[in-house]
Write an enzyme that holds these catalytic residues in place. Structure first.
Site, PDB file in Angstrom:
ATOM      1  N   GLY A   1       0.787  -1.226   0.000  1.00 31.52           N
ATOM      2  CA  GLY A   1       0.000   0.000   0.000  1.00 31.52           C
ATOM      3  C   GLY A   1       0.821   1.279   0.000  1.00 31.52           C
ATOM      4  O   GLY A   1       0.348   2.309   0.490  1.00 31.52           O
TER       5      GLY A   1
ATOM      6  N   SER B   1       1.854   3.265  -2.595  1.00 33.12           N
ATOM      7  CA  SER B   1       1.303   4.332  -3.444  1.00 33.12           C
ATOM      8  C   SER B   1       0.015   4.881  -2.868  1.00 33.12           C
ATOM      9  O   SER B   1      -0.250   6.089  -2.944  1.00 33.12           O
ATOM     10  CB  SER B   1       1.070   3.798  -4.862  1.00 33.12           C
TER      11      SER B   1
ATOM     12  N   LYS C   1      -2.842  -1.313   6.649  1.00 29.54           N
ATOM     13  CA  LYS C   1      -4.041  -2.160   6.496  1.00 29.54           C
ATOM     14  C   LYS C   1      -4.517  -2.680   7.852  1.00 29.54           C
ATOM     15  O   LYS C   1      -4.938  -3.833   7.978  1.00 29.54           O
ATOM     16  CB  LYS C   1      -3.762  -3.312   5.528  1.00 29.54           C
TER      17      LYS C   1
ATOM     18  N   ASP D   1      -7.138  -1.833   9.208  1.00 32.52           N
ATOM     19  CA  ASP D   1      -8.589  -2.058   9.122  1.00 32.52           C
ATOM     20  C   ASP D   1      -8.908  -3.523   8.809  1.00 32.52           C
ATOM     21  O   ASP D   1      -9.979  -4.011   9.160  1.00 32.52           O
ATOM     22  CB  ASP D   1      -9.194  -1.146   8.050  1.00 32.52           C
TER      23      ASP D   1
ATOM     24  N   SER E   1      51.176  26.812 -27.106  1.00 37.18           N
ATOM     25  CA  SER E   1      51.019  26.731 -25.654  1.00 37.18           C
ATOM     26  C   SER E   1      49.647  27.270 -25.268  1.00 37.18           C
ATOM     27  O   SER E   1      49.223  28.330 -25.731  1.00 37.18           O
ATOM     28  CB  SER E   1      52.116  27.558 -24.967  1.00 37.18           C
ATOM     29  N   GLY E   2      48.908  26.505 -24.441  1.00 41.68           N
ATOM     30  CA  GLY E   2      47.567  26.927 -24.035  1.00 41.68           C
ATOM     31  C   GLY E   2      46.485  26.530 -25.015  1.00 41.68           C
ATOM     32  O   GLY E   2      45.322  26.890 -24.849  1.00 41.68           O
TER      33      GLY E   2
ATOM     34  N   LYS F   1      46.132  20.972 -25.551  1.00 44.46           N
ATOM     35  CA  LYS F   1      46.702  19.649 -25.845  1.00 44.46           C
ATOM     36  C   LYS F   1      46.673  18.745 -24.617  1.00 44.46           C
ATOM     37  O   LYS F   1      46.270  17.578 -24.687  1.00 44.46           O
ATOM     38  CB  LYS F   1      48.160  19.798 -26.324  1.00 44.46           C
TER      39      LYS F   1
ATOM     40  N   SER G   1      56.035  21.294 -30.225  1.00 43.51           N
ATOM     41  CA  SER G   1      56.754  20.805 -31.424  1.00 43.51           C
ATOM     42  C   SER G   1      56.528  21.745 -32.608  1.00 43.51           C
ATOM     43  O   SER G   1      55.821  21.399 -33.561  1.00 43.51           O
ATOM     44  CB  SER G   1      56.339  19.379 -31.752  1.00 43.51           C
TER      45      SER G   1
END
Length: 620
Positions: free
Chosen positions: A13, A15, A140, A142, A443-444, A447, A515
C-alpha cells in the site's frame, strides 16, 4: 525540507499511502482528482489514490510500482519531497535510486503478512544508504480489526530482526492508508495508540544532525575565467561551512591558501554551506581544474587509489573482477577495476556468501583500484564523497552504485592484475601493436586537457597507454636544452626516440608537445611509422587569453625570448590526421574525433590481435 521514500513489499500500500497524504494535506489539484476519479472506475473506495503516483501504463495495468515517482507537497510546518519506489525485488535498482537522496524512509508492513524477506531487504538497503530515520508503518490495520496485539507482534519481530542497525532511530505507528486512519489525522479507532499521526511525525523528524557541517569538501566542476583579471572555481559545497578568509587545501597539489570571496551569481556571500552551488575565488593563484578538490586542512579526505566499498549491482551484465570500468566520484571520472569481491550479502538473511561475480540487484563488498588517486571519505562520515557510481565504458550505462567503507589496506591480489592501471592482463596481452598519437599546437591550445581525457578513454578500453607531456620531458629528460632551434629539434628527437621504443613494444603513446617545426615532426613520423598527428588548432589570441602559466604575458613584456607564437614561429601541419578546434569545439567532440582515428587505425590491424579492444564506439 524533508526528503523521504516509501518502501515495502508489493501490495503493502505504498502508493495508496502517498496518495492519501497528498489528498488529505491538500497537495492535489482539482483536475488531478477528476482524472483519478475517472481512471478509478467502479472501485469499492470510490477513488484509487495510488493512481496519483503510479503513472506508467504498466503500473496501472499490474497495480504495482515500477518506476520511481517523486511528488512535492508542503504543510505549514515543513516542505516534503516523496519518492515512491518499487517494492518488487526485480526493481531493487529503482528503489536504491530513490533512496540515495532521502533523509528518512517510511517502511510499510502489511498487518496481515507481518515481517517479510522484502521488509528485511529494504531495511538493510536503506541503512546501507545512510538513512538514519526509519518509520515502520503497519498498514491495512482495518483488515485486522485495528488489533493492538497484531501491531505489537510486528513491532517485536521487527526489533528482533533489526538488531544490527545501530544508529538508526525507528518509529512505529499503525495506519490504514485506504481509510485514512492515523495518516494525516489521529484515528479514534485505535484508542490504545497515543502517538502522532504519520504526517505529524514527518513534520517533526529531526534531520539537521545528519548533515556534515564540519569537514569542508568542494569539488571543482568548472573554472570560471571570463577575463584575465578573474579566476573563480564553480562547484557545490558537499559538506562543511566555508567563509571568506578560511584556510583551504587544494587536492591533489596539497597547496594551502585562503578563500578570498564567495559568489552566488552577482552576490557576495558571508558563508556557504551544503548543498549550495557557488563560485569561490582564492587569495593565491593555484592551478586547479575540474575534479580537483578544496578541503579543510584539519580534516582532509583520504587520498587513495584503492578502496573497499559496498556495491549494489544495477546491470544485466554481471560484475566481473579485473574488468575495466569507469568510476564517477566527486567531479572526477576515473578508470578502475574490481580487484576482488570479498563477499556477497544476502539482503534478506544478511548472510555473507563467497562469490566470483555480482548479478543484477545483488549487493557485495568489493575492493576497487583506480588509475589515479581519488579523494574519499567513508560514506558514514560524508555521503557526497563517500559514494560513487560505476559505468560500463562499452555502453556508458550505470552498472552499479558504490558506498565507500574505507581506503583499502589489503595486499594486492596475484600477478594476474596490472597493479598500475588495474587492467586485466588478458586484454593487455592481446594488444600487440603500438601507436604514437602526437598532439601539436601552441602553448595553451588545450593539448594536455585532450591528452588527459584520451588517456582515460583508452584505459577504459583496455589499451596499454602512456603519456609523454612536453613540459615534464623538458624538466626531467631535456633540462640541458635551451630554446634555440637546434635545442628544440633535439628535444623533439628525444621525445620521438622514447615514443618509438614504447610504440615498438605495443604501447599507445600520447604526446602533448608544442613541437613547432614541421620538419622535426615529419622526421619523427617517418621513423615511427604507426603515427597519428593531431593538430590542436586554437588561435593565438585565445591561447593568450587563457595563458594558464602566465608565459604569454612574460613573453609580451620581453621577459622570455624565443617564445613560440610571439617571437618564434609555429609551423602548423599541412595535412594533419585529425584537427581539433579547441576554441569552438567541446572537449567531448575533440576527444571523440581523436578516438575515432585511433580505433580506425586498430581496425586495420590483424583481426586476431585486437578484437577485444574494439568493442567501444567513439564518443560521438
Amino acid at each position: 525540507m524533508l526528503r523521504f521514500l516509501t518502501a515495502g513489499s508489493v501490495d503493502d500500500g505504498k502508493s495508496t499511502l502517498i496518495g492519501r497524504l497528498l489528498y488529505e494535506s491538500g497537495g492535489v489539484y482539482q483536475d488531478q482528482l477528476d482524472s483519478i476519479r475517472k481512471a478509478s472506475g467502479r472501485t469499492t473506495s470510490g477513488m484509487d489514490l495510488s493512481l496519483l503516483t503510479d503513472g506508467l501504463k504498466a503500473e496501472r495495468e499490474q497495480a504495482i510500482t515500477i518506476d520511481v515517482a517523486y511528488r512535492y507537497f508542503s504543510t505549514k510546518k515543513r516542505k516534503f519531497i516523496i519518492a515512491d519506489v518499487p517494492g518488487h525485488e526485480q526493481y531493487t535498482r529503482n528503489m536504491v535510486t530513490g533512496a540515495s537522496t532521502a533523509d528518512a524512509v517510511v517502511l510499510l508492513v502489511e498487518a496481515r503478512k507481518g515481517i517479510l524477506e522484502q521488509t528485511r531487504r529494504h531495511a538493510y538497503l536503506t541503512r546501507l544508504l545512510g538513512i538514519r530515520r526509519m518509520v515502520v508503518a503497519v498498514n491495512k490495520m482495518d483488515l485486522v480489526g485495528f488489533s493492538e496485539p497484531v501491531f505489537q507482534s510486528i513491532k517485536e519481530k521487527f526489533n528482533a530482526a533489526s538488531g544490527y542497525m545501530n544508529g538508526v532511530e525507528t518509529y512505529f505507528l499503525p495506519v490504514s492508508a485506504l481509510t485514512g486512519d492515523n495518516v494525516v489525522r489521529r484515528s479514534n479507532k485505535m484508542g490504545w495508540y497515543n502517538g502522532p499521526s504519520l504526517l505529524e511525525l514527518l513534520e517533526t523528524l529531526p534531520i539537521e544532525d545528519d548533515r556534515n557541517l564540519h569537514d569542508f569538501r568542494f569539488a571543482v566542476q568548472y573554472v570560471v575565467r571570463p577575463n584575465q583579471d578573474f579566476r573563480g572555481y564553480a562547484g557545490q559545497v558537499a559538506s562543511g561551512i566555508i567563509r571568506p578568509g578560511d584556510e583551504v587545501t587544494a587536492l591533489p597539489s596539497g597547496r594551502t591558501t585562503r578563500i578570498k570571496e564567495i559568489l552566488l551569481h552577482a552576490r557576495s556571500l558571508d558563508q556557504a554551506f551544503p548543498p549550495q552551488s557557488v563560485v569561490l575565488t582564492l587569495a593565491d593563484e593555484i592551478d586547479l581544474a575540474r575534479g580537483d578538490m578544496l578541503v579543510c586542512p584539519e580534516r582532509p579526505p583520504a587520498v587513495t587509489n584503492r578502496l573497499i566499498a559496498d556495491v549494489i549491482w544495477m546491470s544485466q551484465t554481471p560484475l566481473r573482477v579485473n574488468w575495466p570500468y569507469l568510476i564517477k566520484h566527486a567531479g572526477q571520472t576515473l578508470c578502475c577495476s574490481v580487484l576482488s569481491i570479498l563477499h556477497r550479502t544476502d539482503a534478506g538473511t544478511l548472510k555473507k556468501i563467497r562469490c566470483n561475480n555480482l548479478c543484477l540487484n545483488e549487493v557485495g563488498v568489493v575492493e576497487i583500484q583506480t588509475h589515479k588517486p581519488a579523494f574519499v571519505d567513508s560514506y558514514a562520515a560524508n555521503r557526497a564523497t563517500g559514494s560513487f557510481i560505476l559505468i560500463d565504458p562499452s555502453n556508458n550505462d550505470t552498472a552499479g552504485a558504490g558506498i565507500i567503507s574505507a581506503p583499502s589496506s589489503l595486499p594486492l591480489p596475484g600477478p594476474h592484475t596490472n597493479p598500475v592501471a588495474g587492467l586485466p592482463s588478458n586484454l593487455v596481452q592481446q594488444q600487440q601493436r603500438g601507436l604514437t598519437v602526437w598532439l601539436t599546437g601552441l602553448s595553451g591550445a588545450g593539448k594536455t586537457t585532450i591528452c588527459s581525457a584520451l588517456y582515460t578513454e583508452l584505459l577504459a578500453r583496455a589499451f596499454r597507454v602512456e603519456v609523454l607531456d612536453g613540459d615534464v620531458i623538458r624538466k626531467l629528460f631535456c633540462s640541458d636544452l635551451g630554446f634555440s632551434k637546434e635545442d628544440r629539434d633535439e628535444n623533439i628527437r628525444r621525445i620521438g626516440l622514447v615514443a618509438e621504443l614504447l610504440t615498438r613494444n605495443g604501447v599507445v603513446v600520447l604526446i602533448s608537445a608544442i613541437s613547432p617545426y614541421r620538419v622535426a615532426r615529419e622526421e619523427v613520423r617517418a621513423r615511427i611509422g604507426d603515427f597519428i598527428e593531431v593538430y590542436v588548432n586554437t588561435p593565438l589570441e585565445v591561447c593568450e587569453r587563457r595563458d594558464p602559466k602566465g608565459l604569454y604575458r612574460k613573453a609580451r613584456r620581453g621577459e622570455i625570448a624565443g617564445f613560440t607564437g610571439i617571437d618564434d614561429p609555429y609551423e602548423a601541419p599541412l595535412a594533419p590526421d585529425v584537427e581539433c578546434h579547441a576554441d569552438r569545439e567541446s572537449l567531448r567532440t575533440c576527444v571523440g574525433k581523436v578516438m575515432s582515428a585511433i580505433l580506425a587505425f586498430f581496425a586495420a590491424a590483424p583481426p586476431d590481435s585486437l578484437s577485444e579492444m574494439q568493442d567501444g564506439a567513439a564518443i560521438e
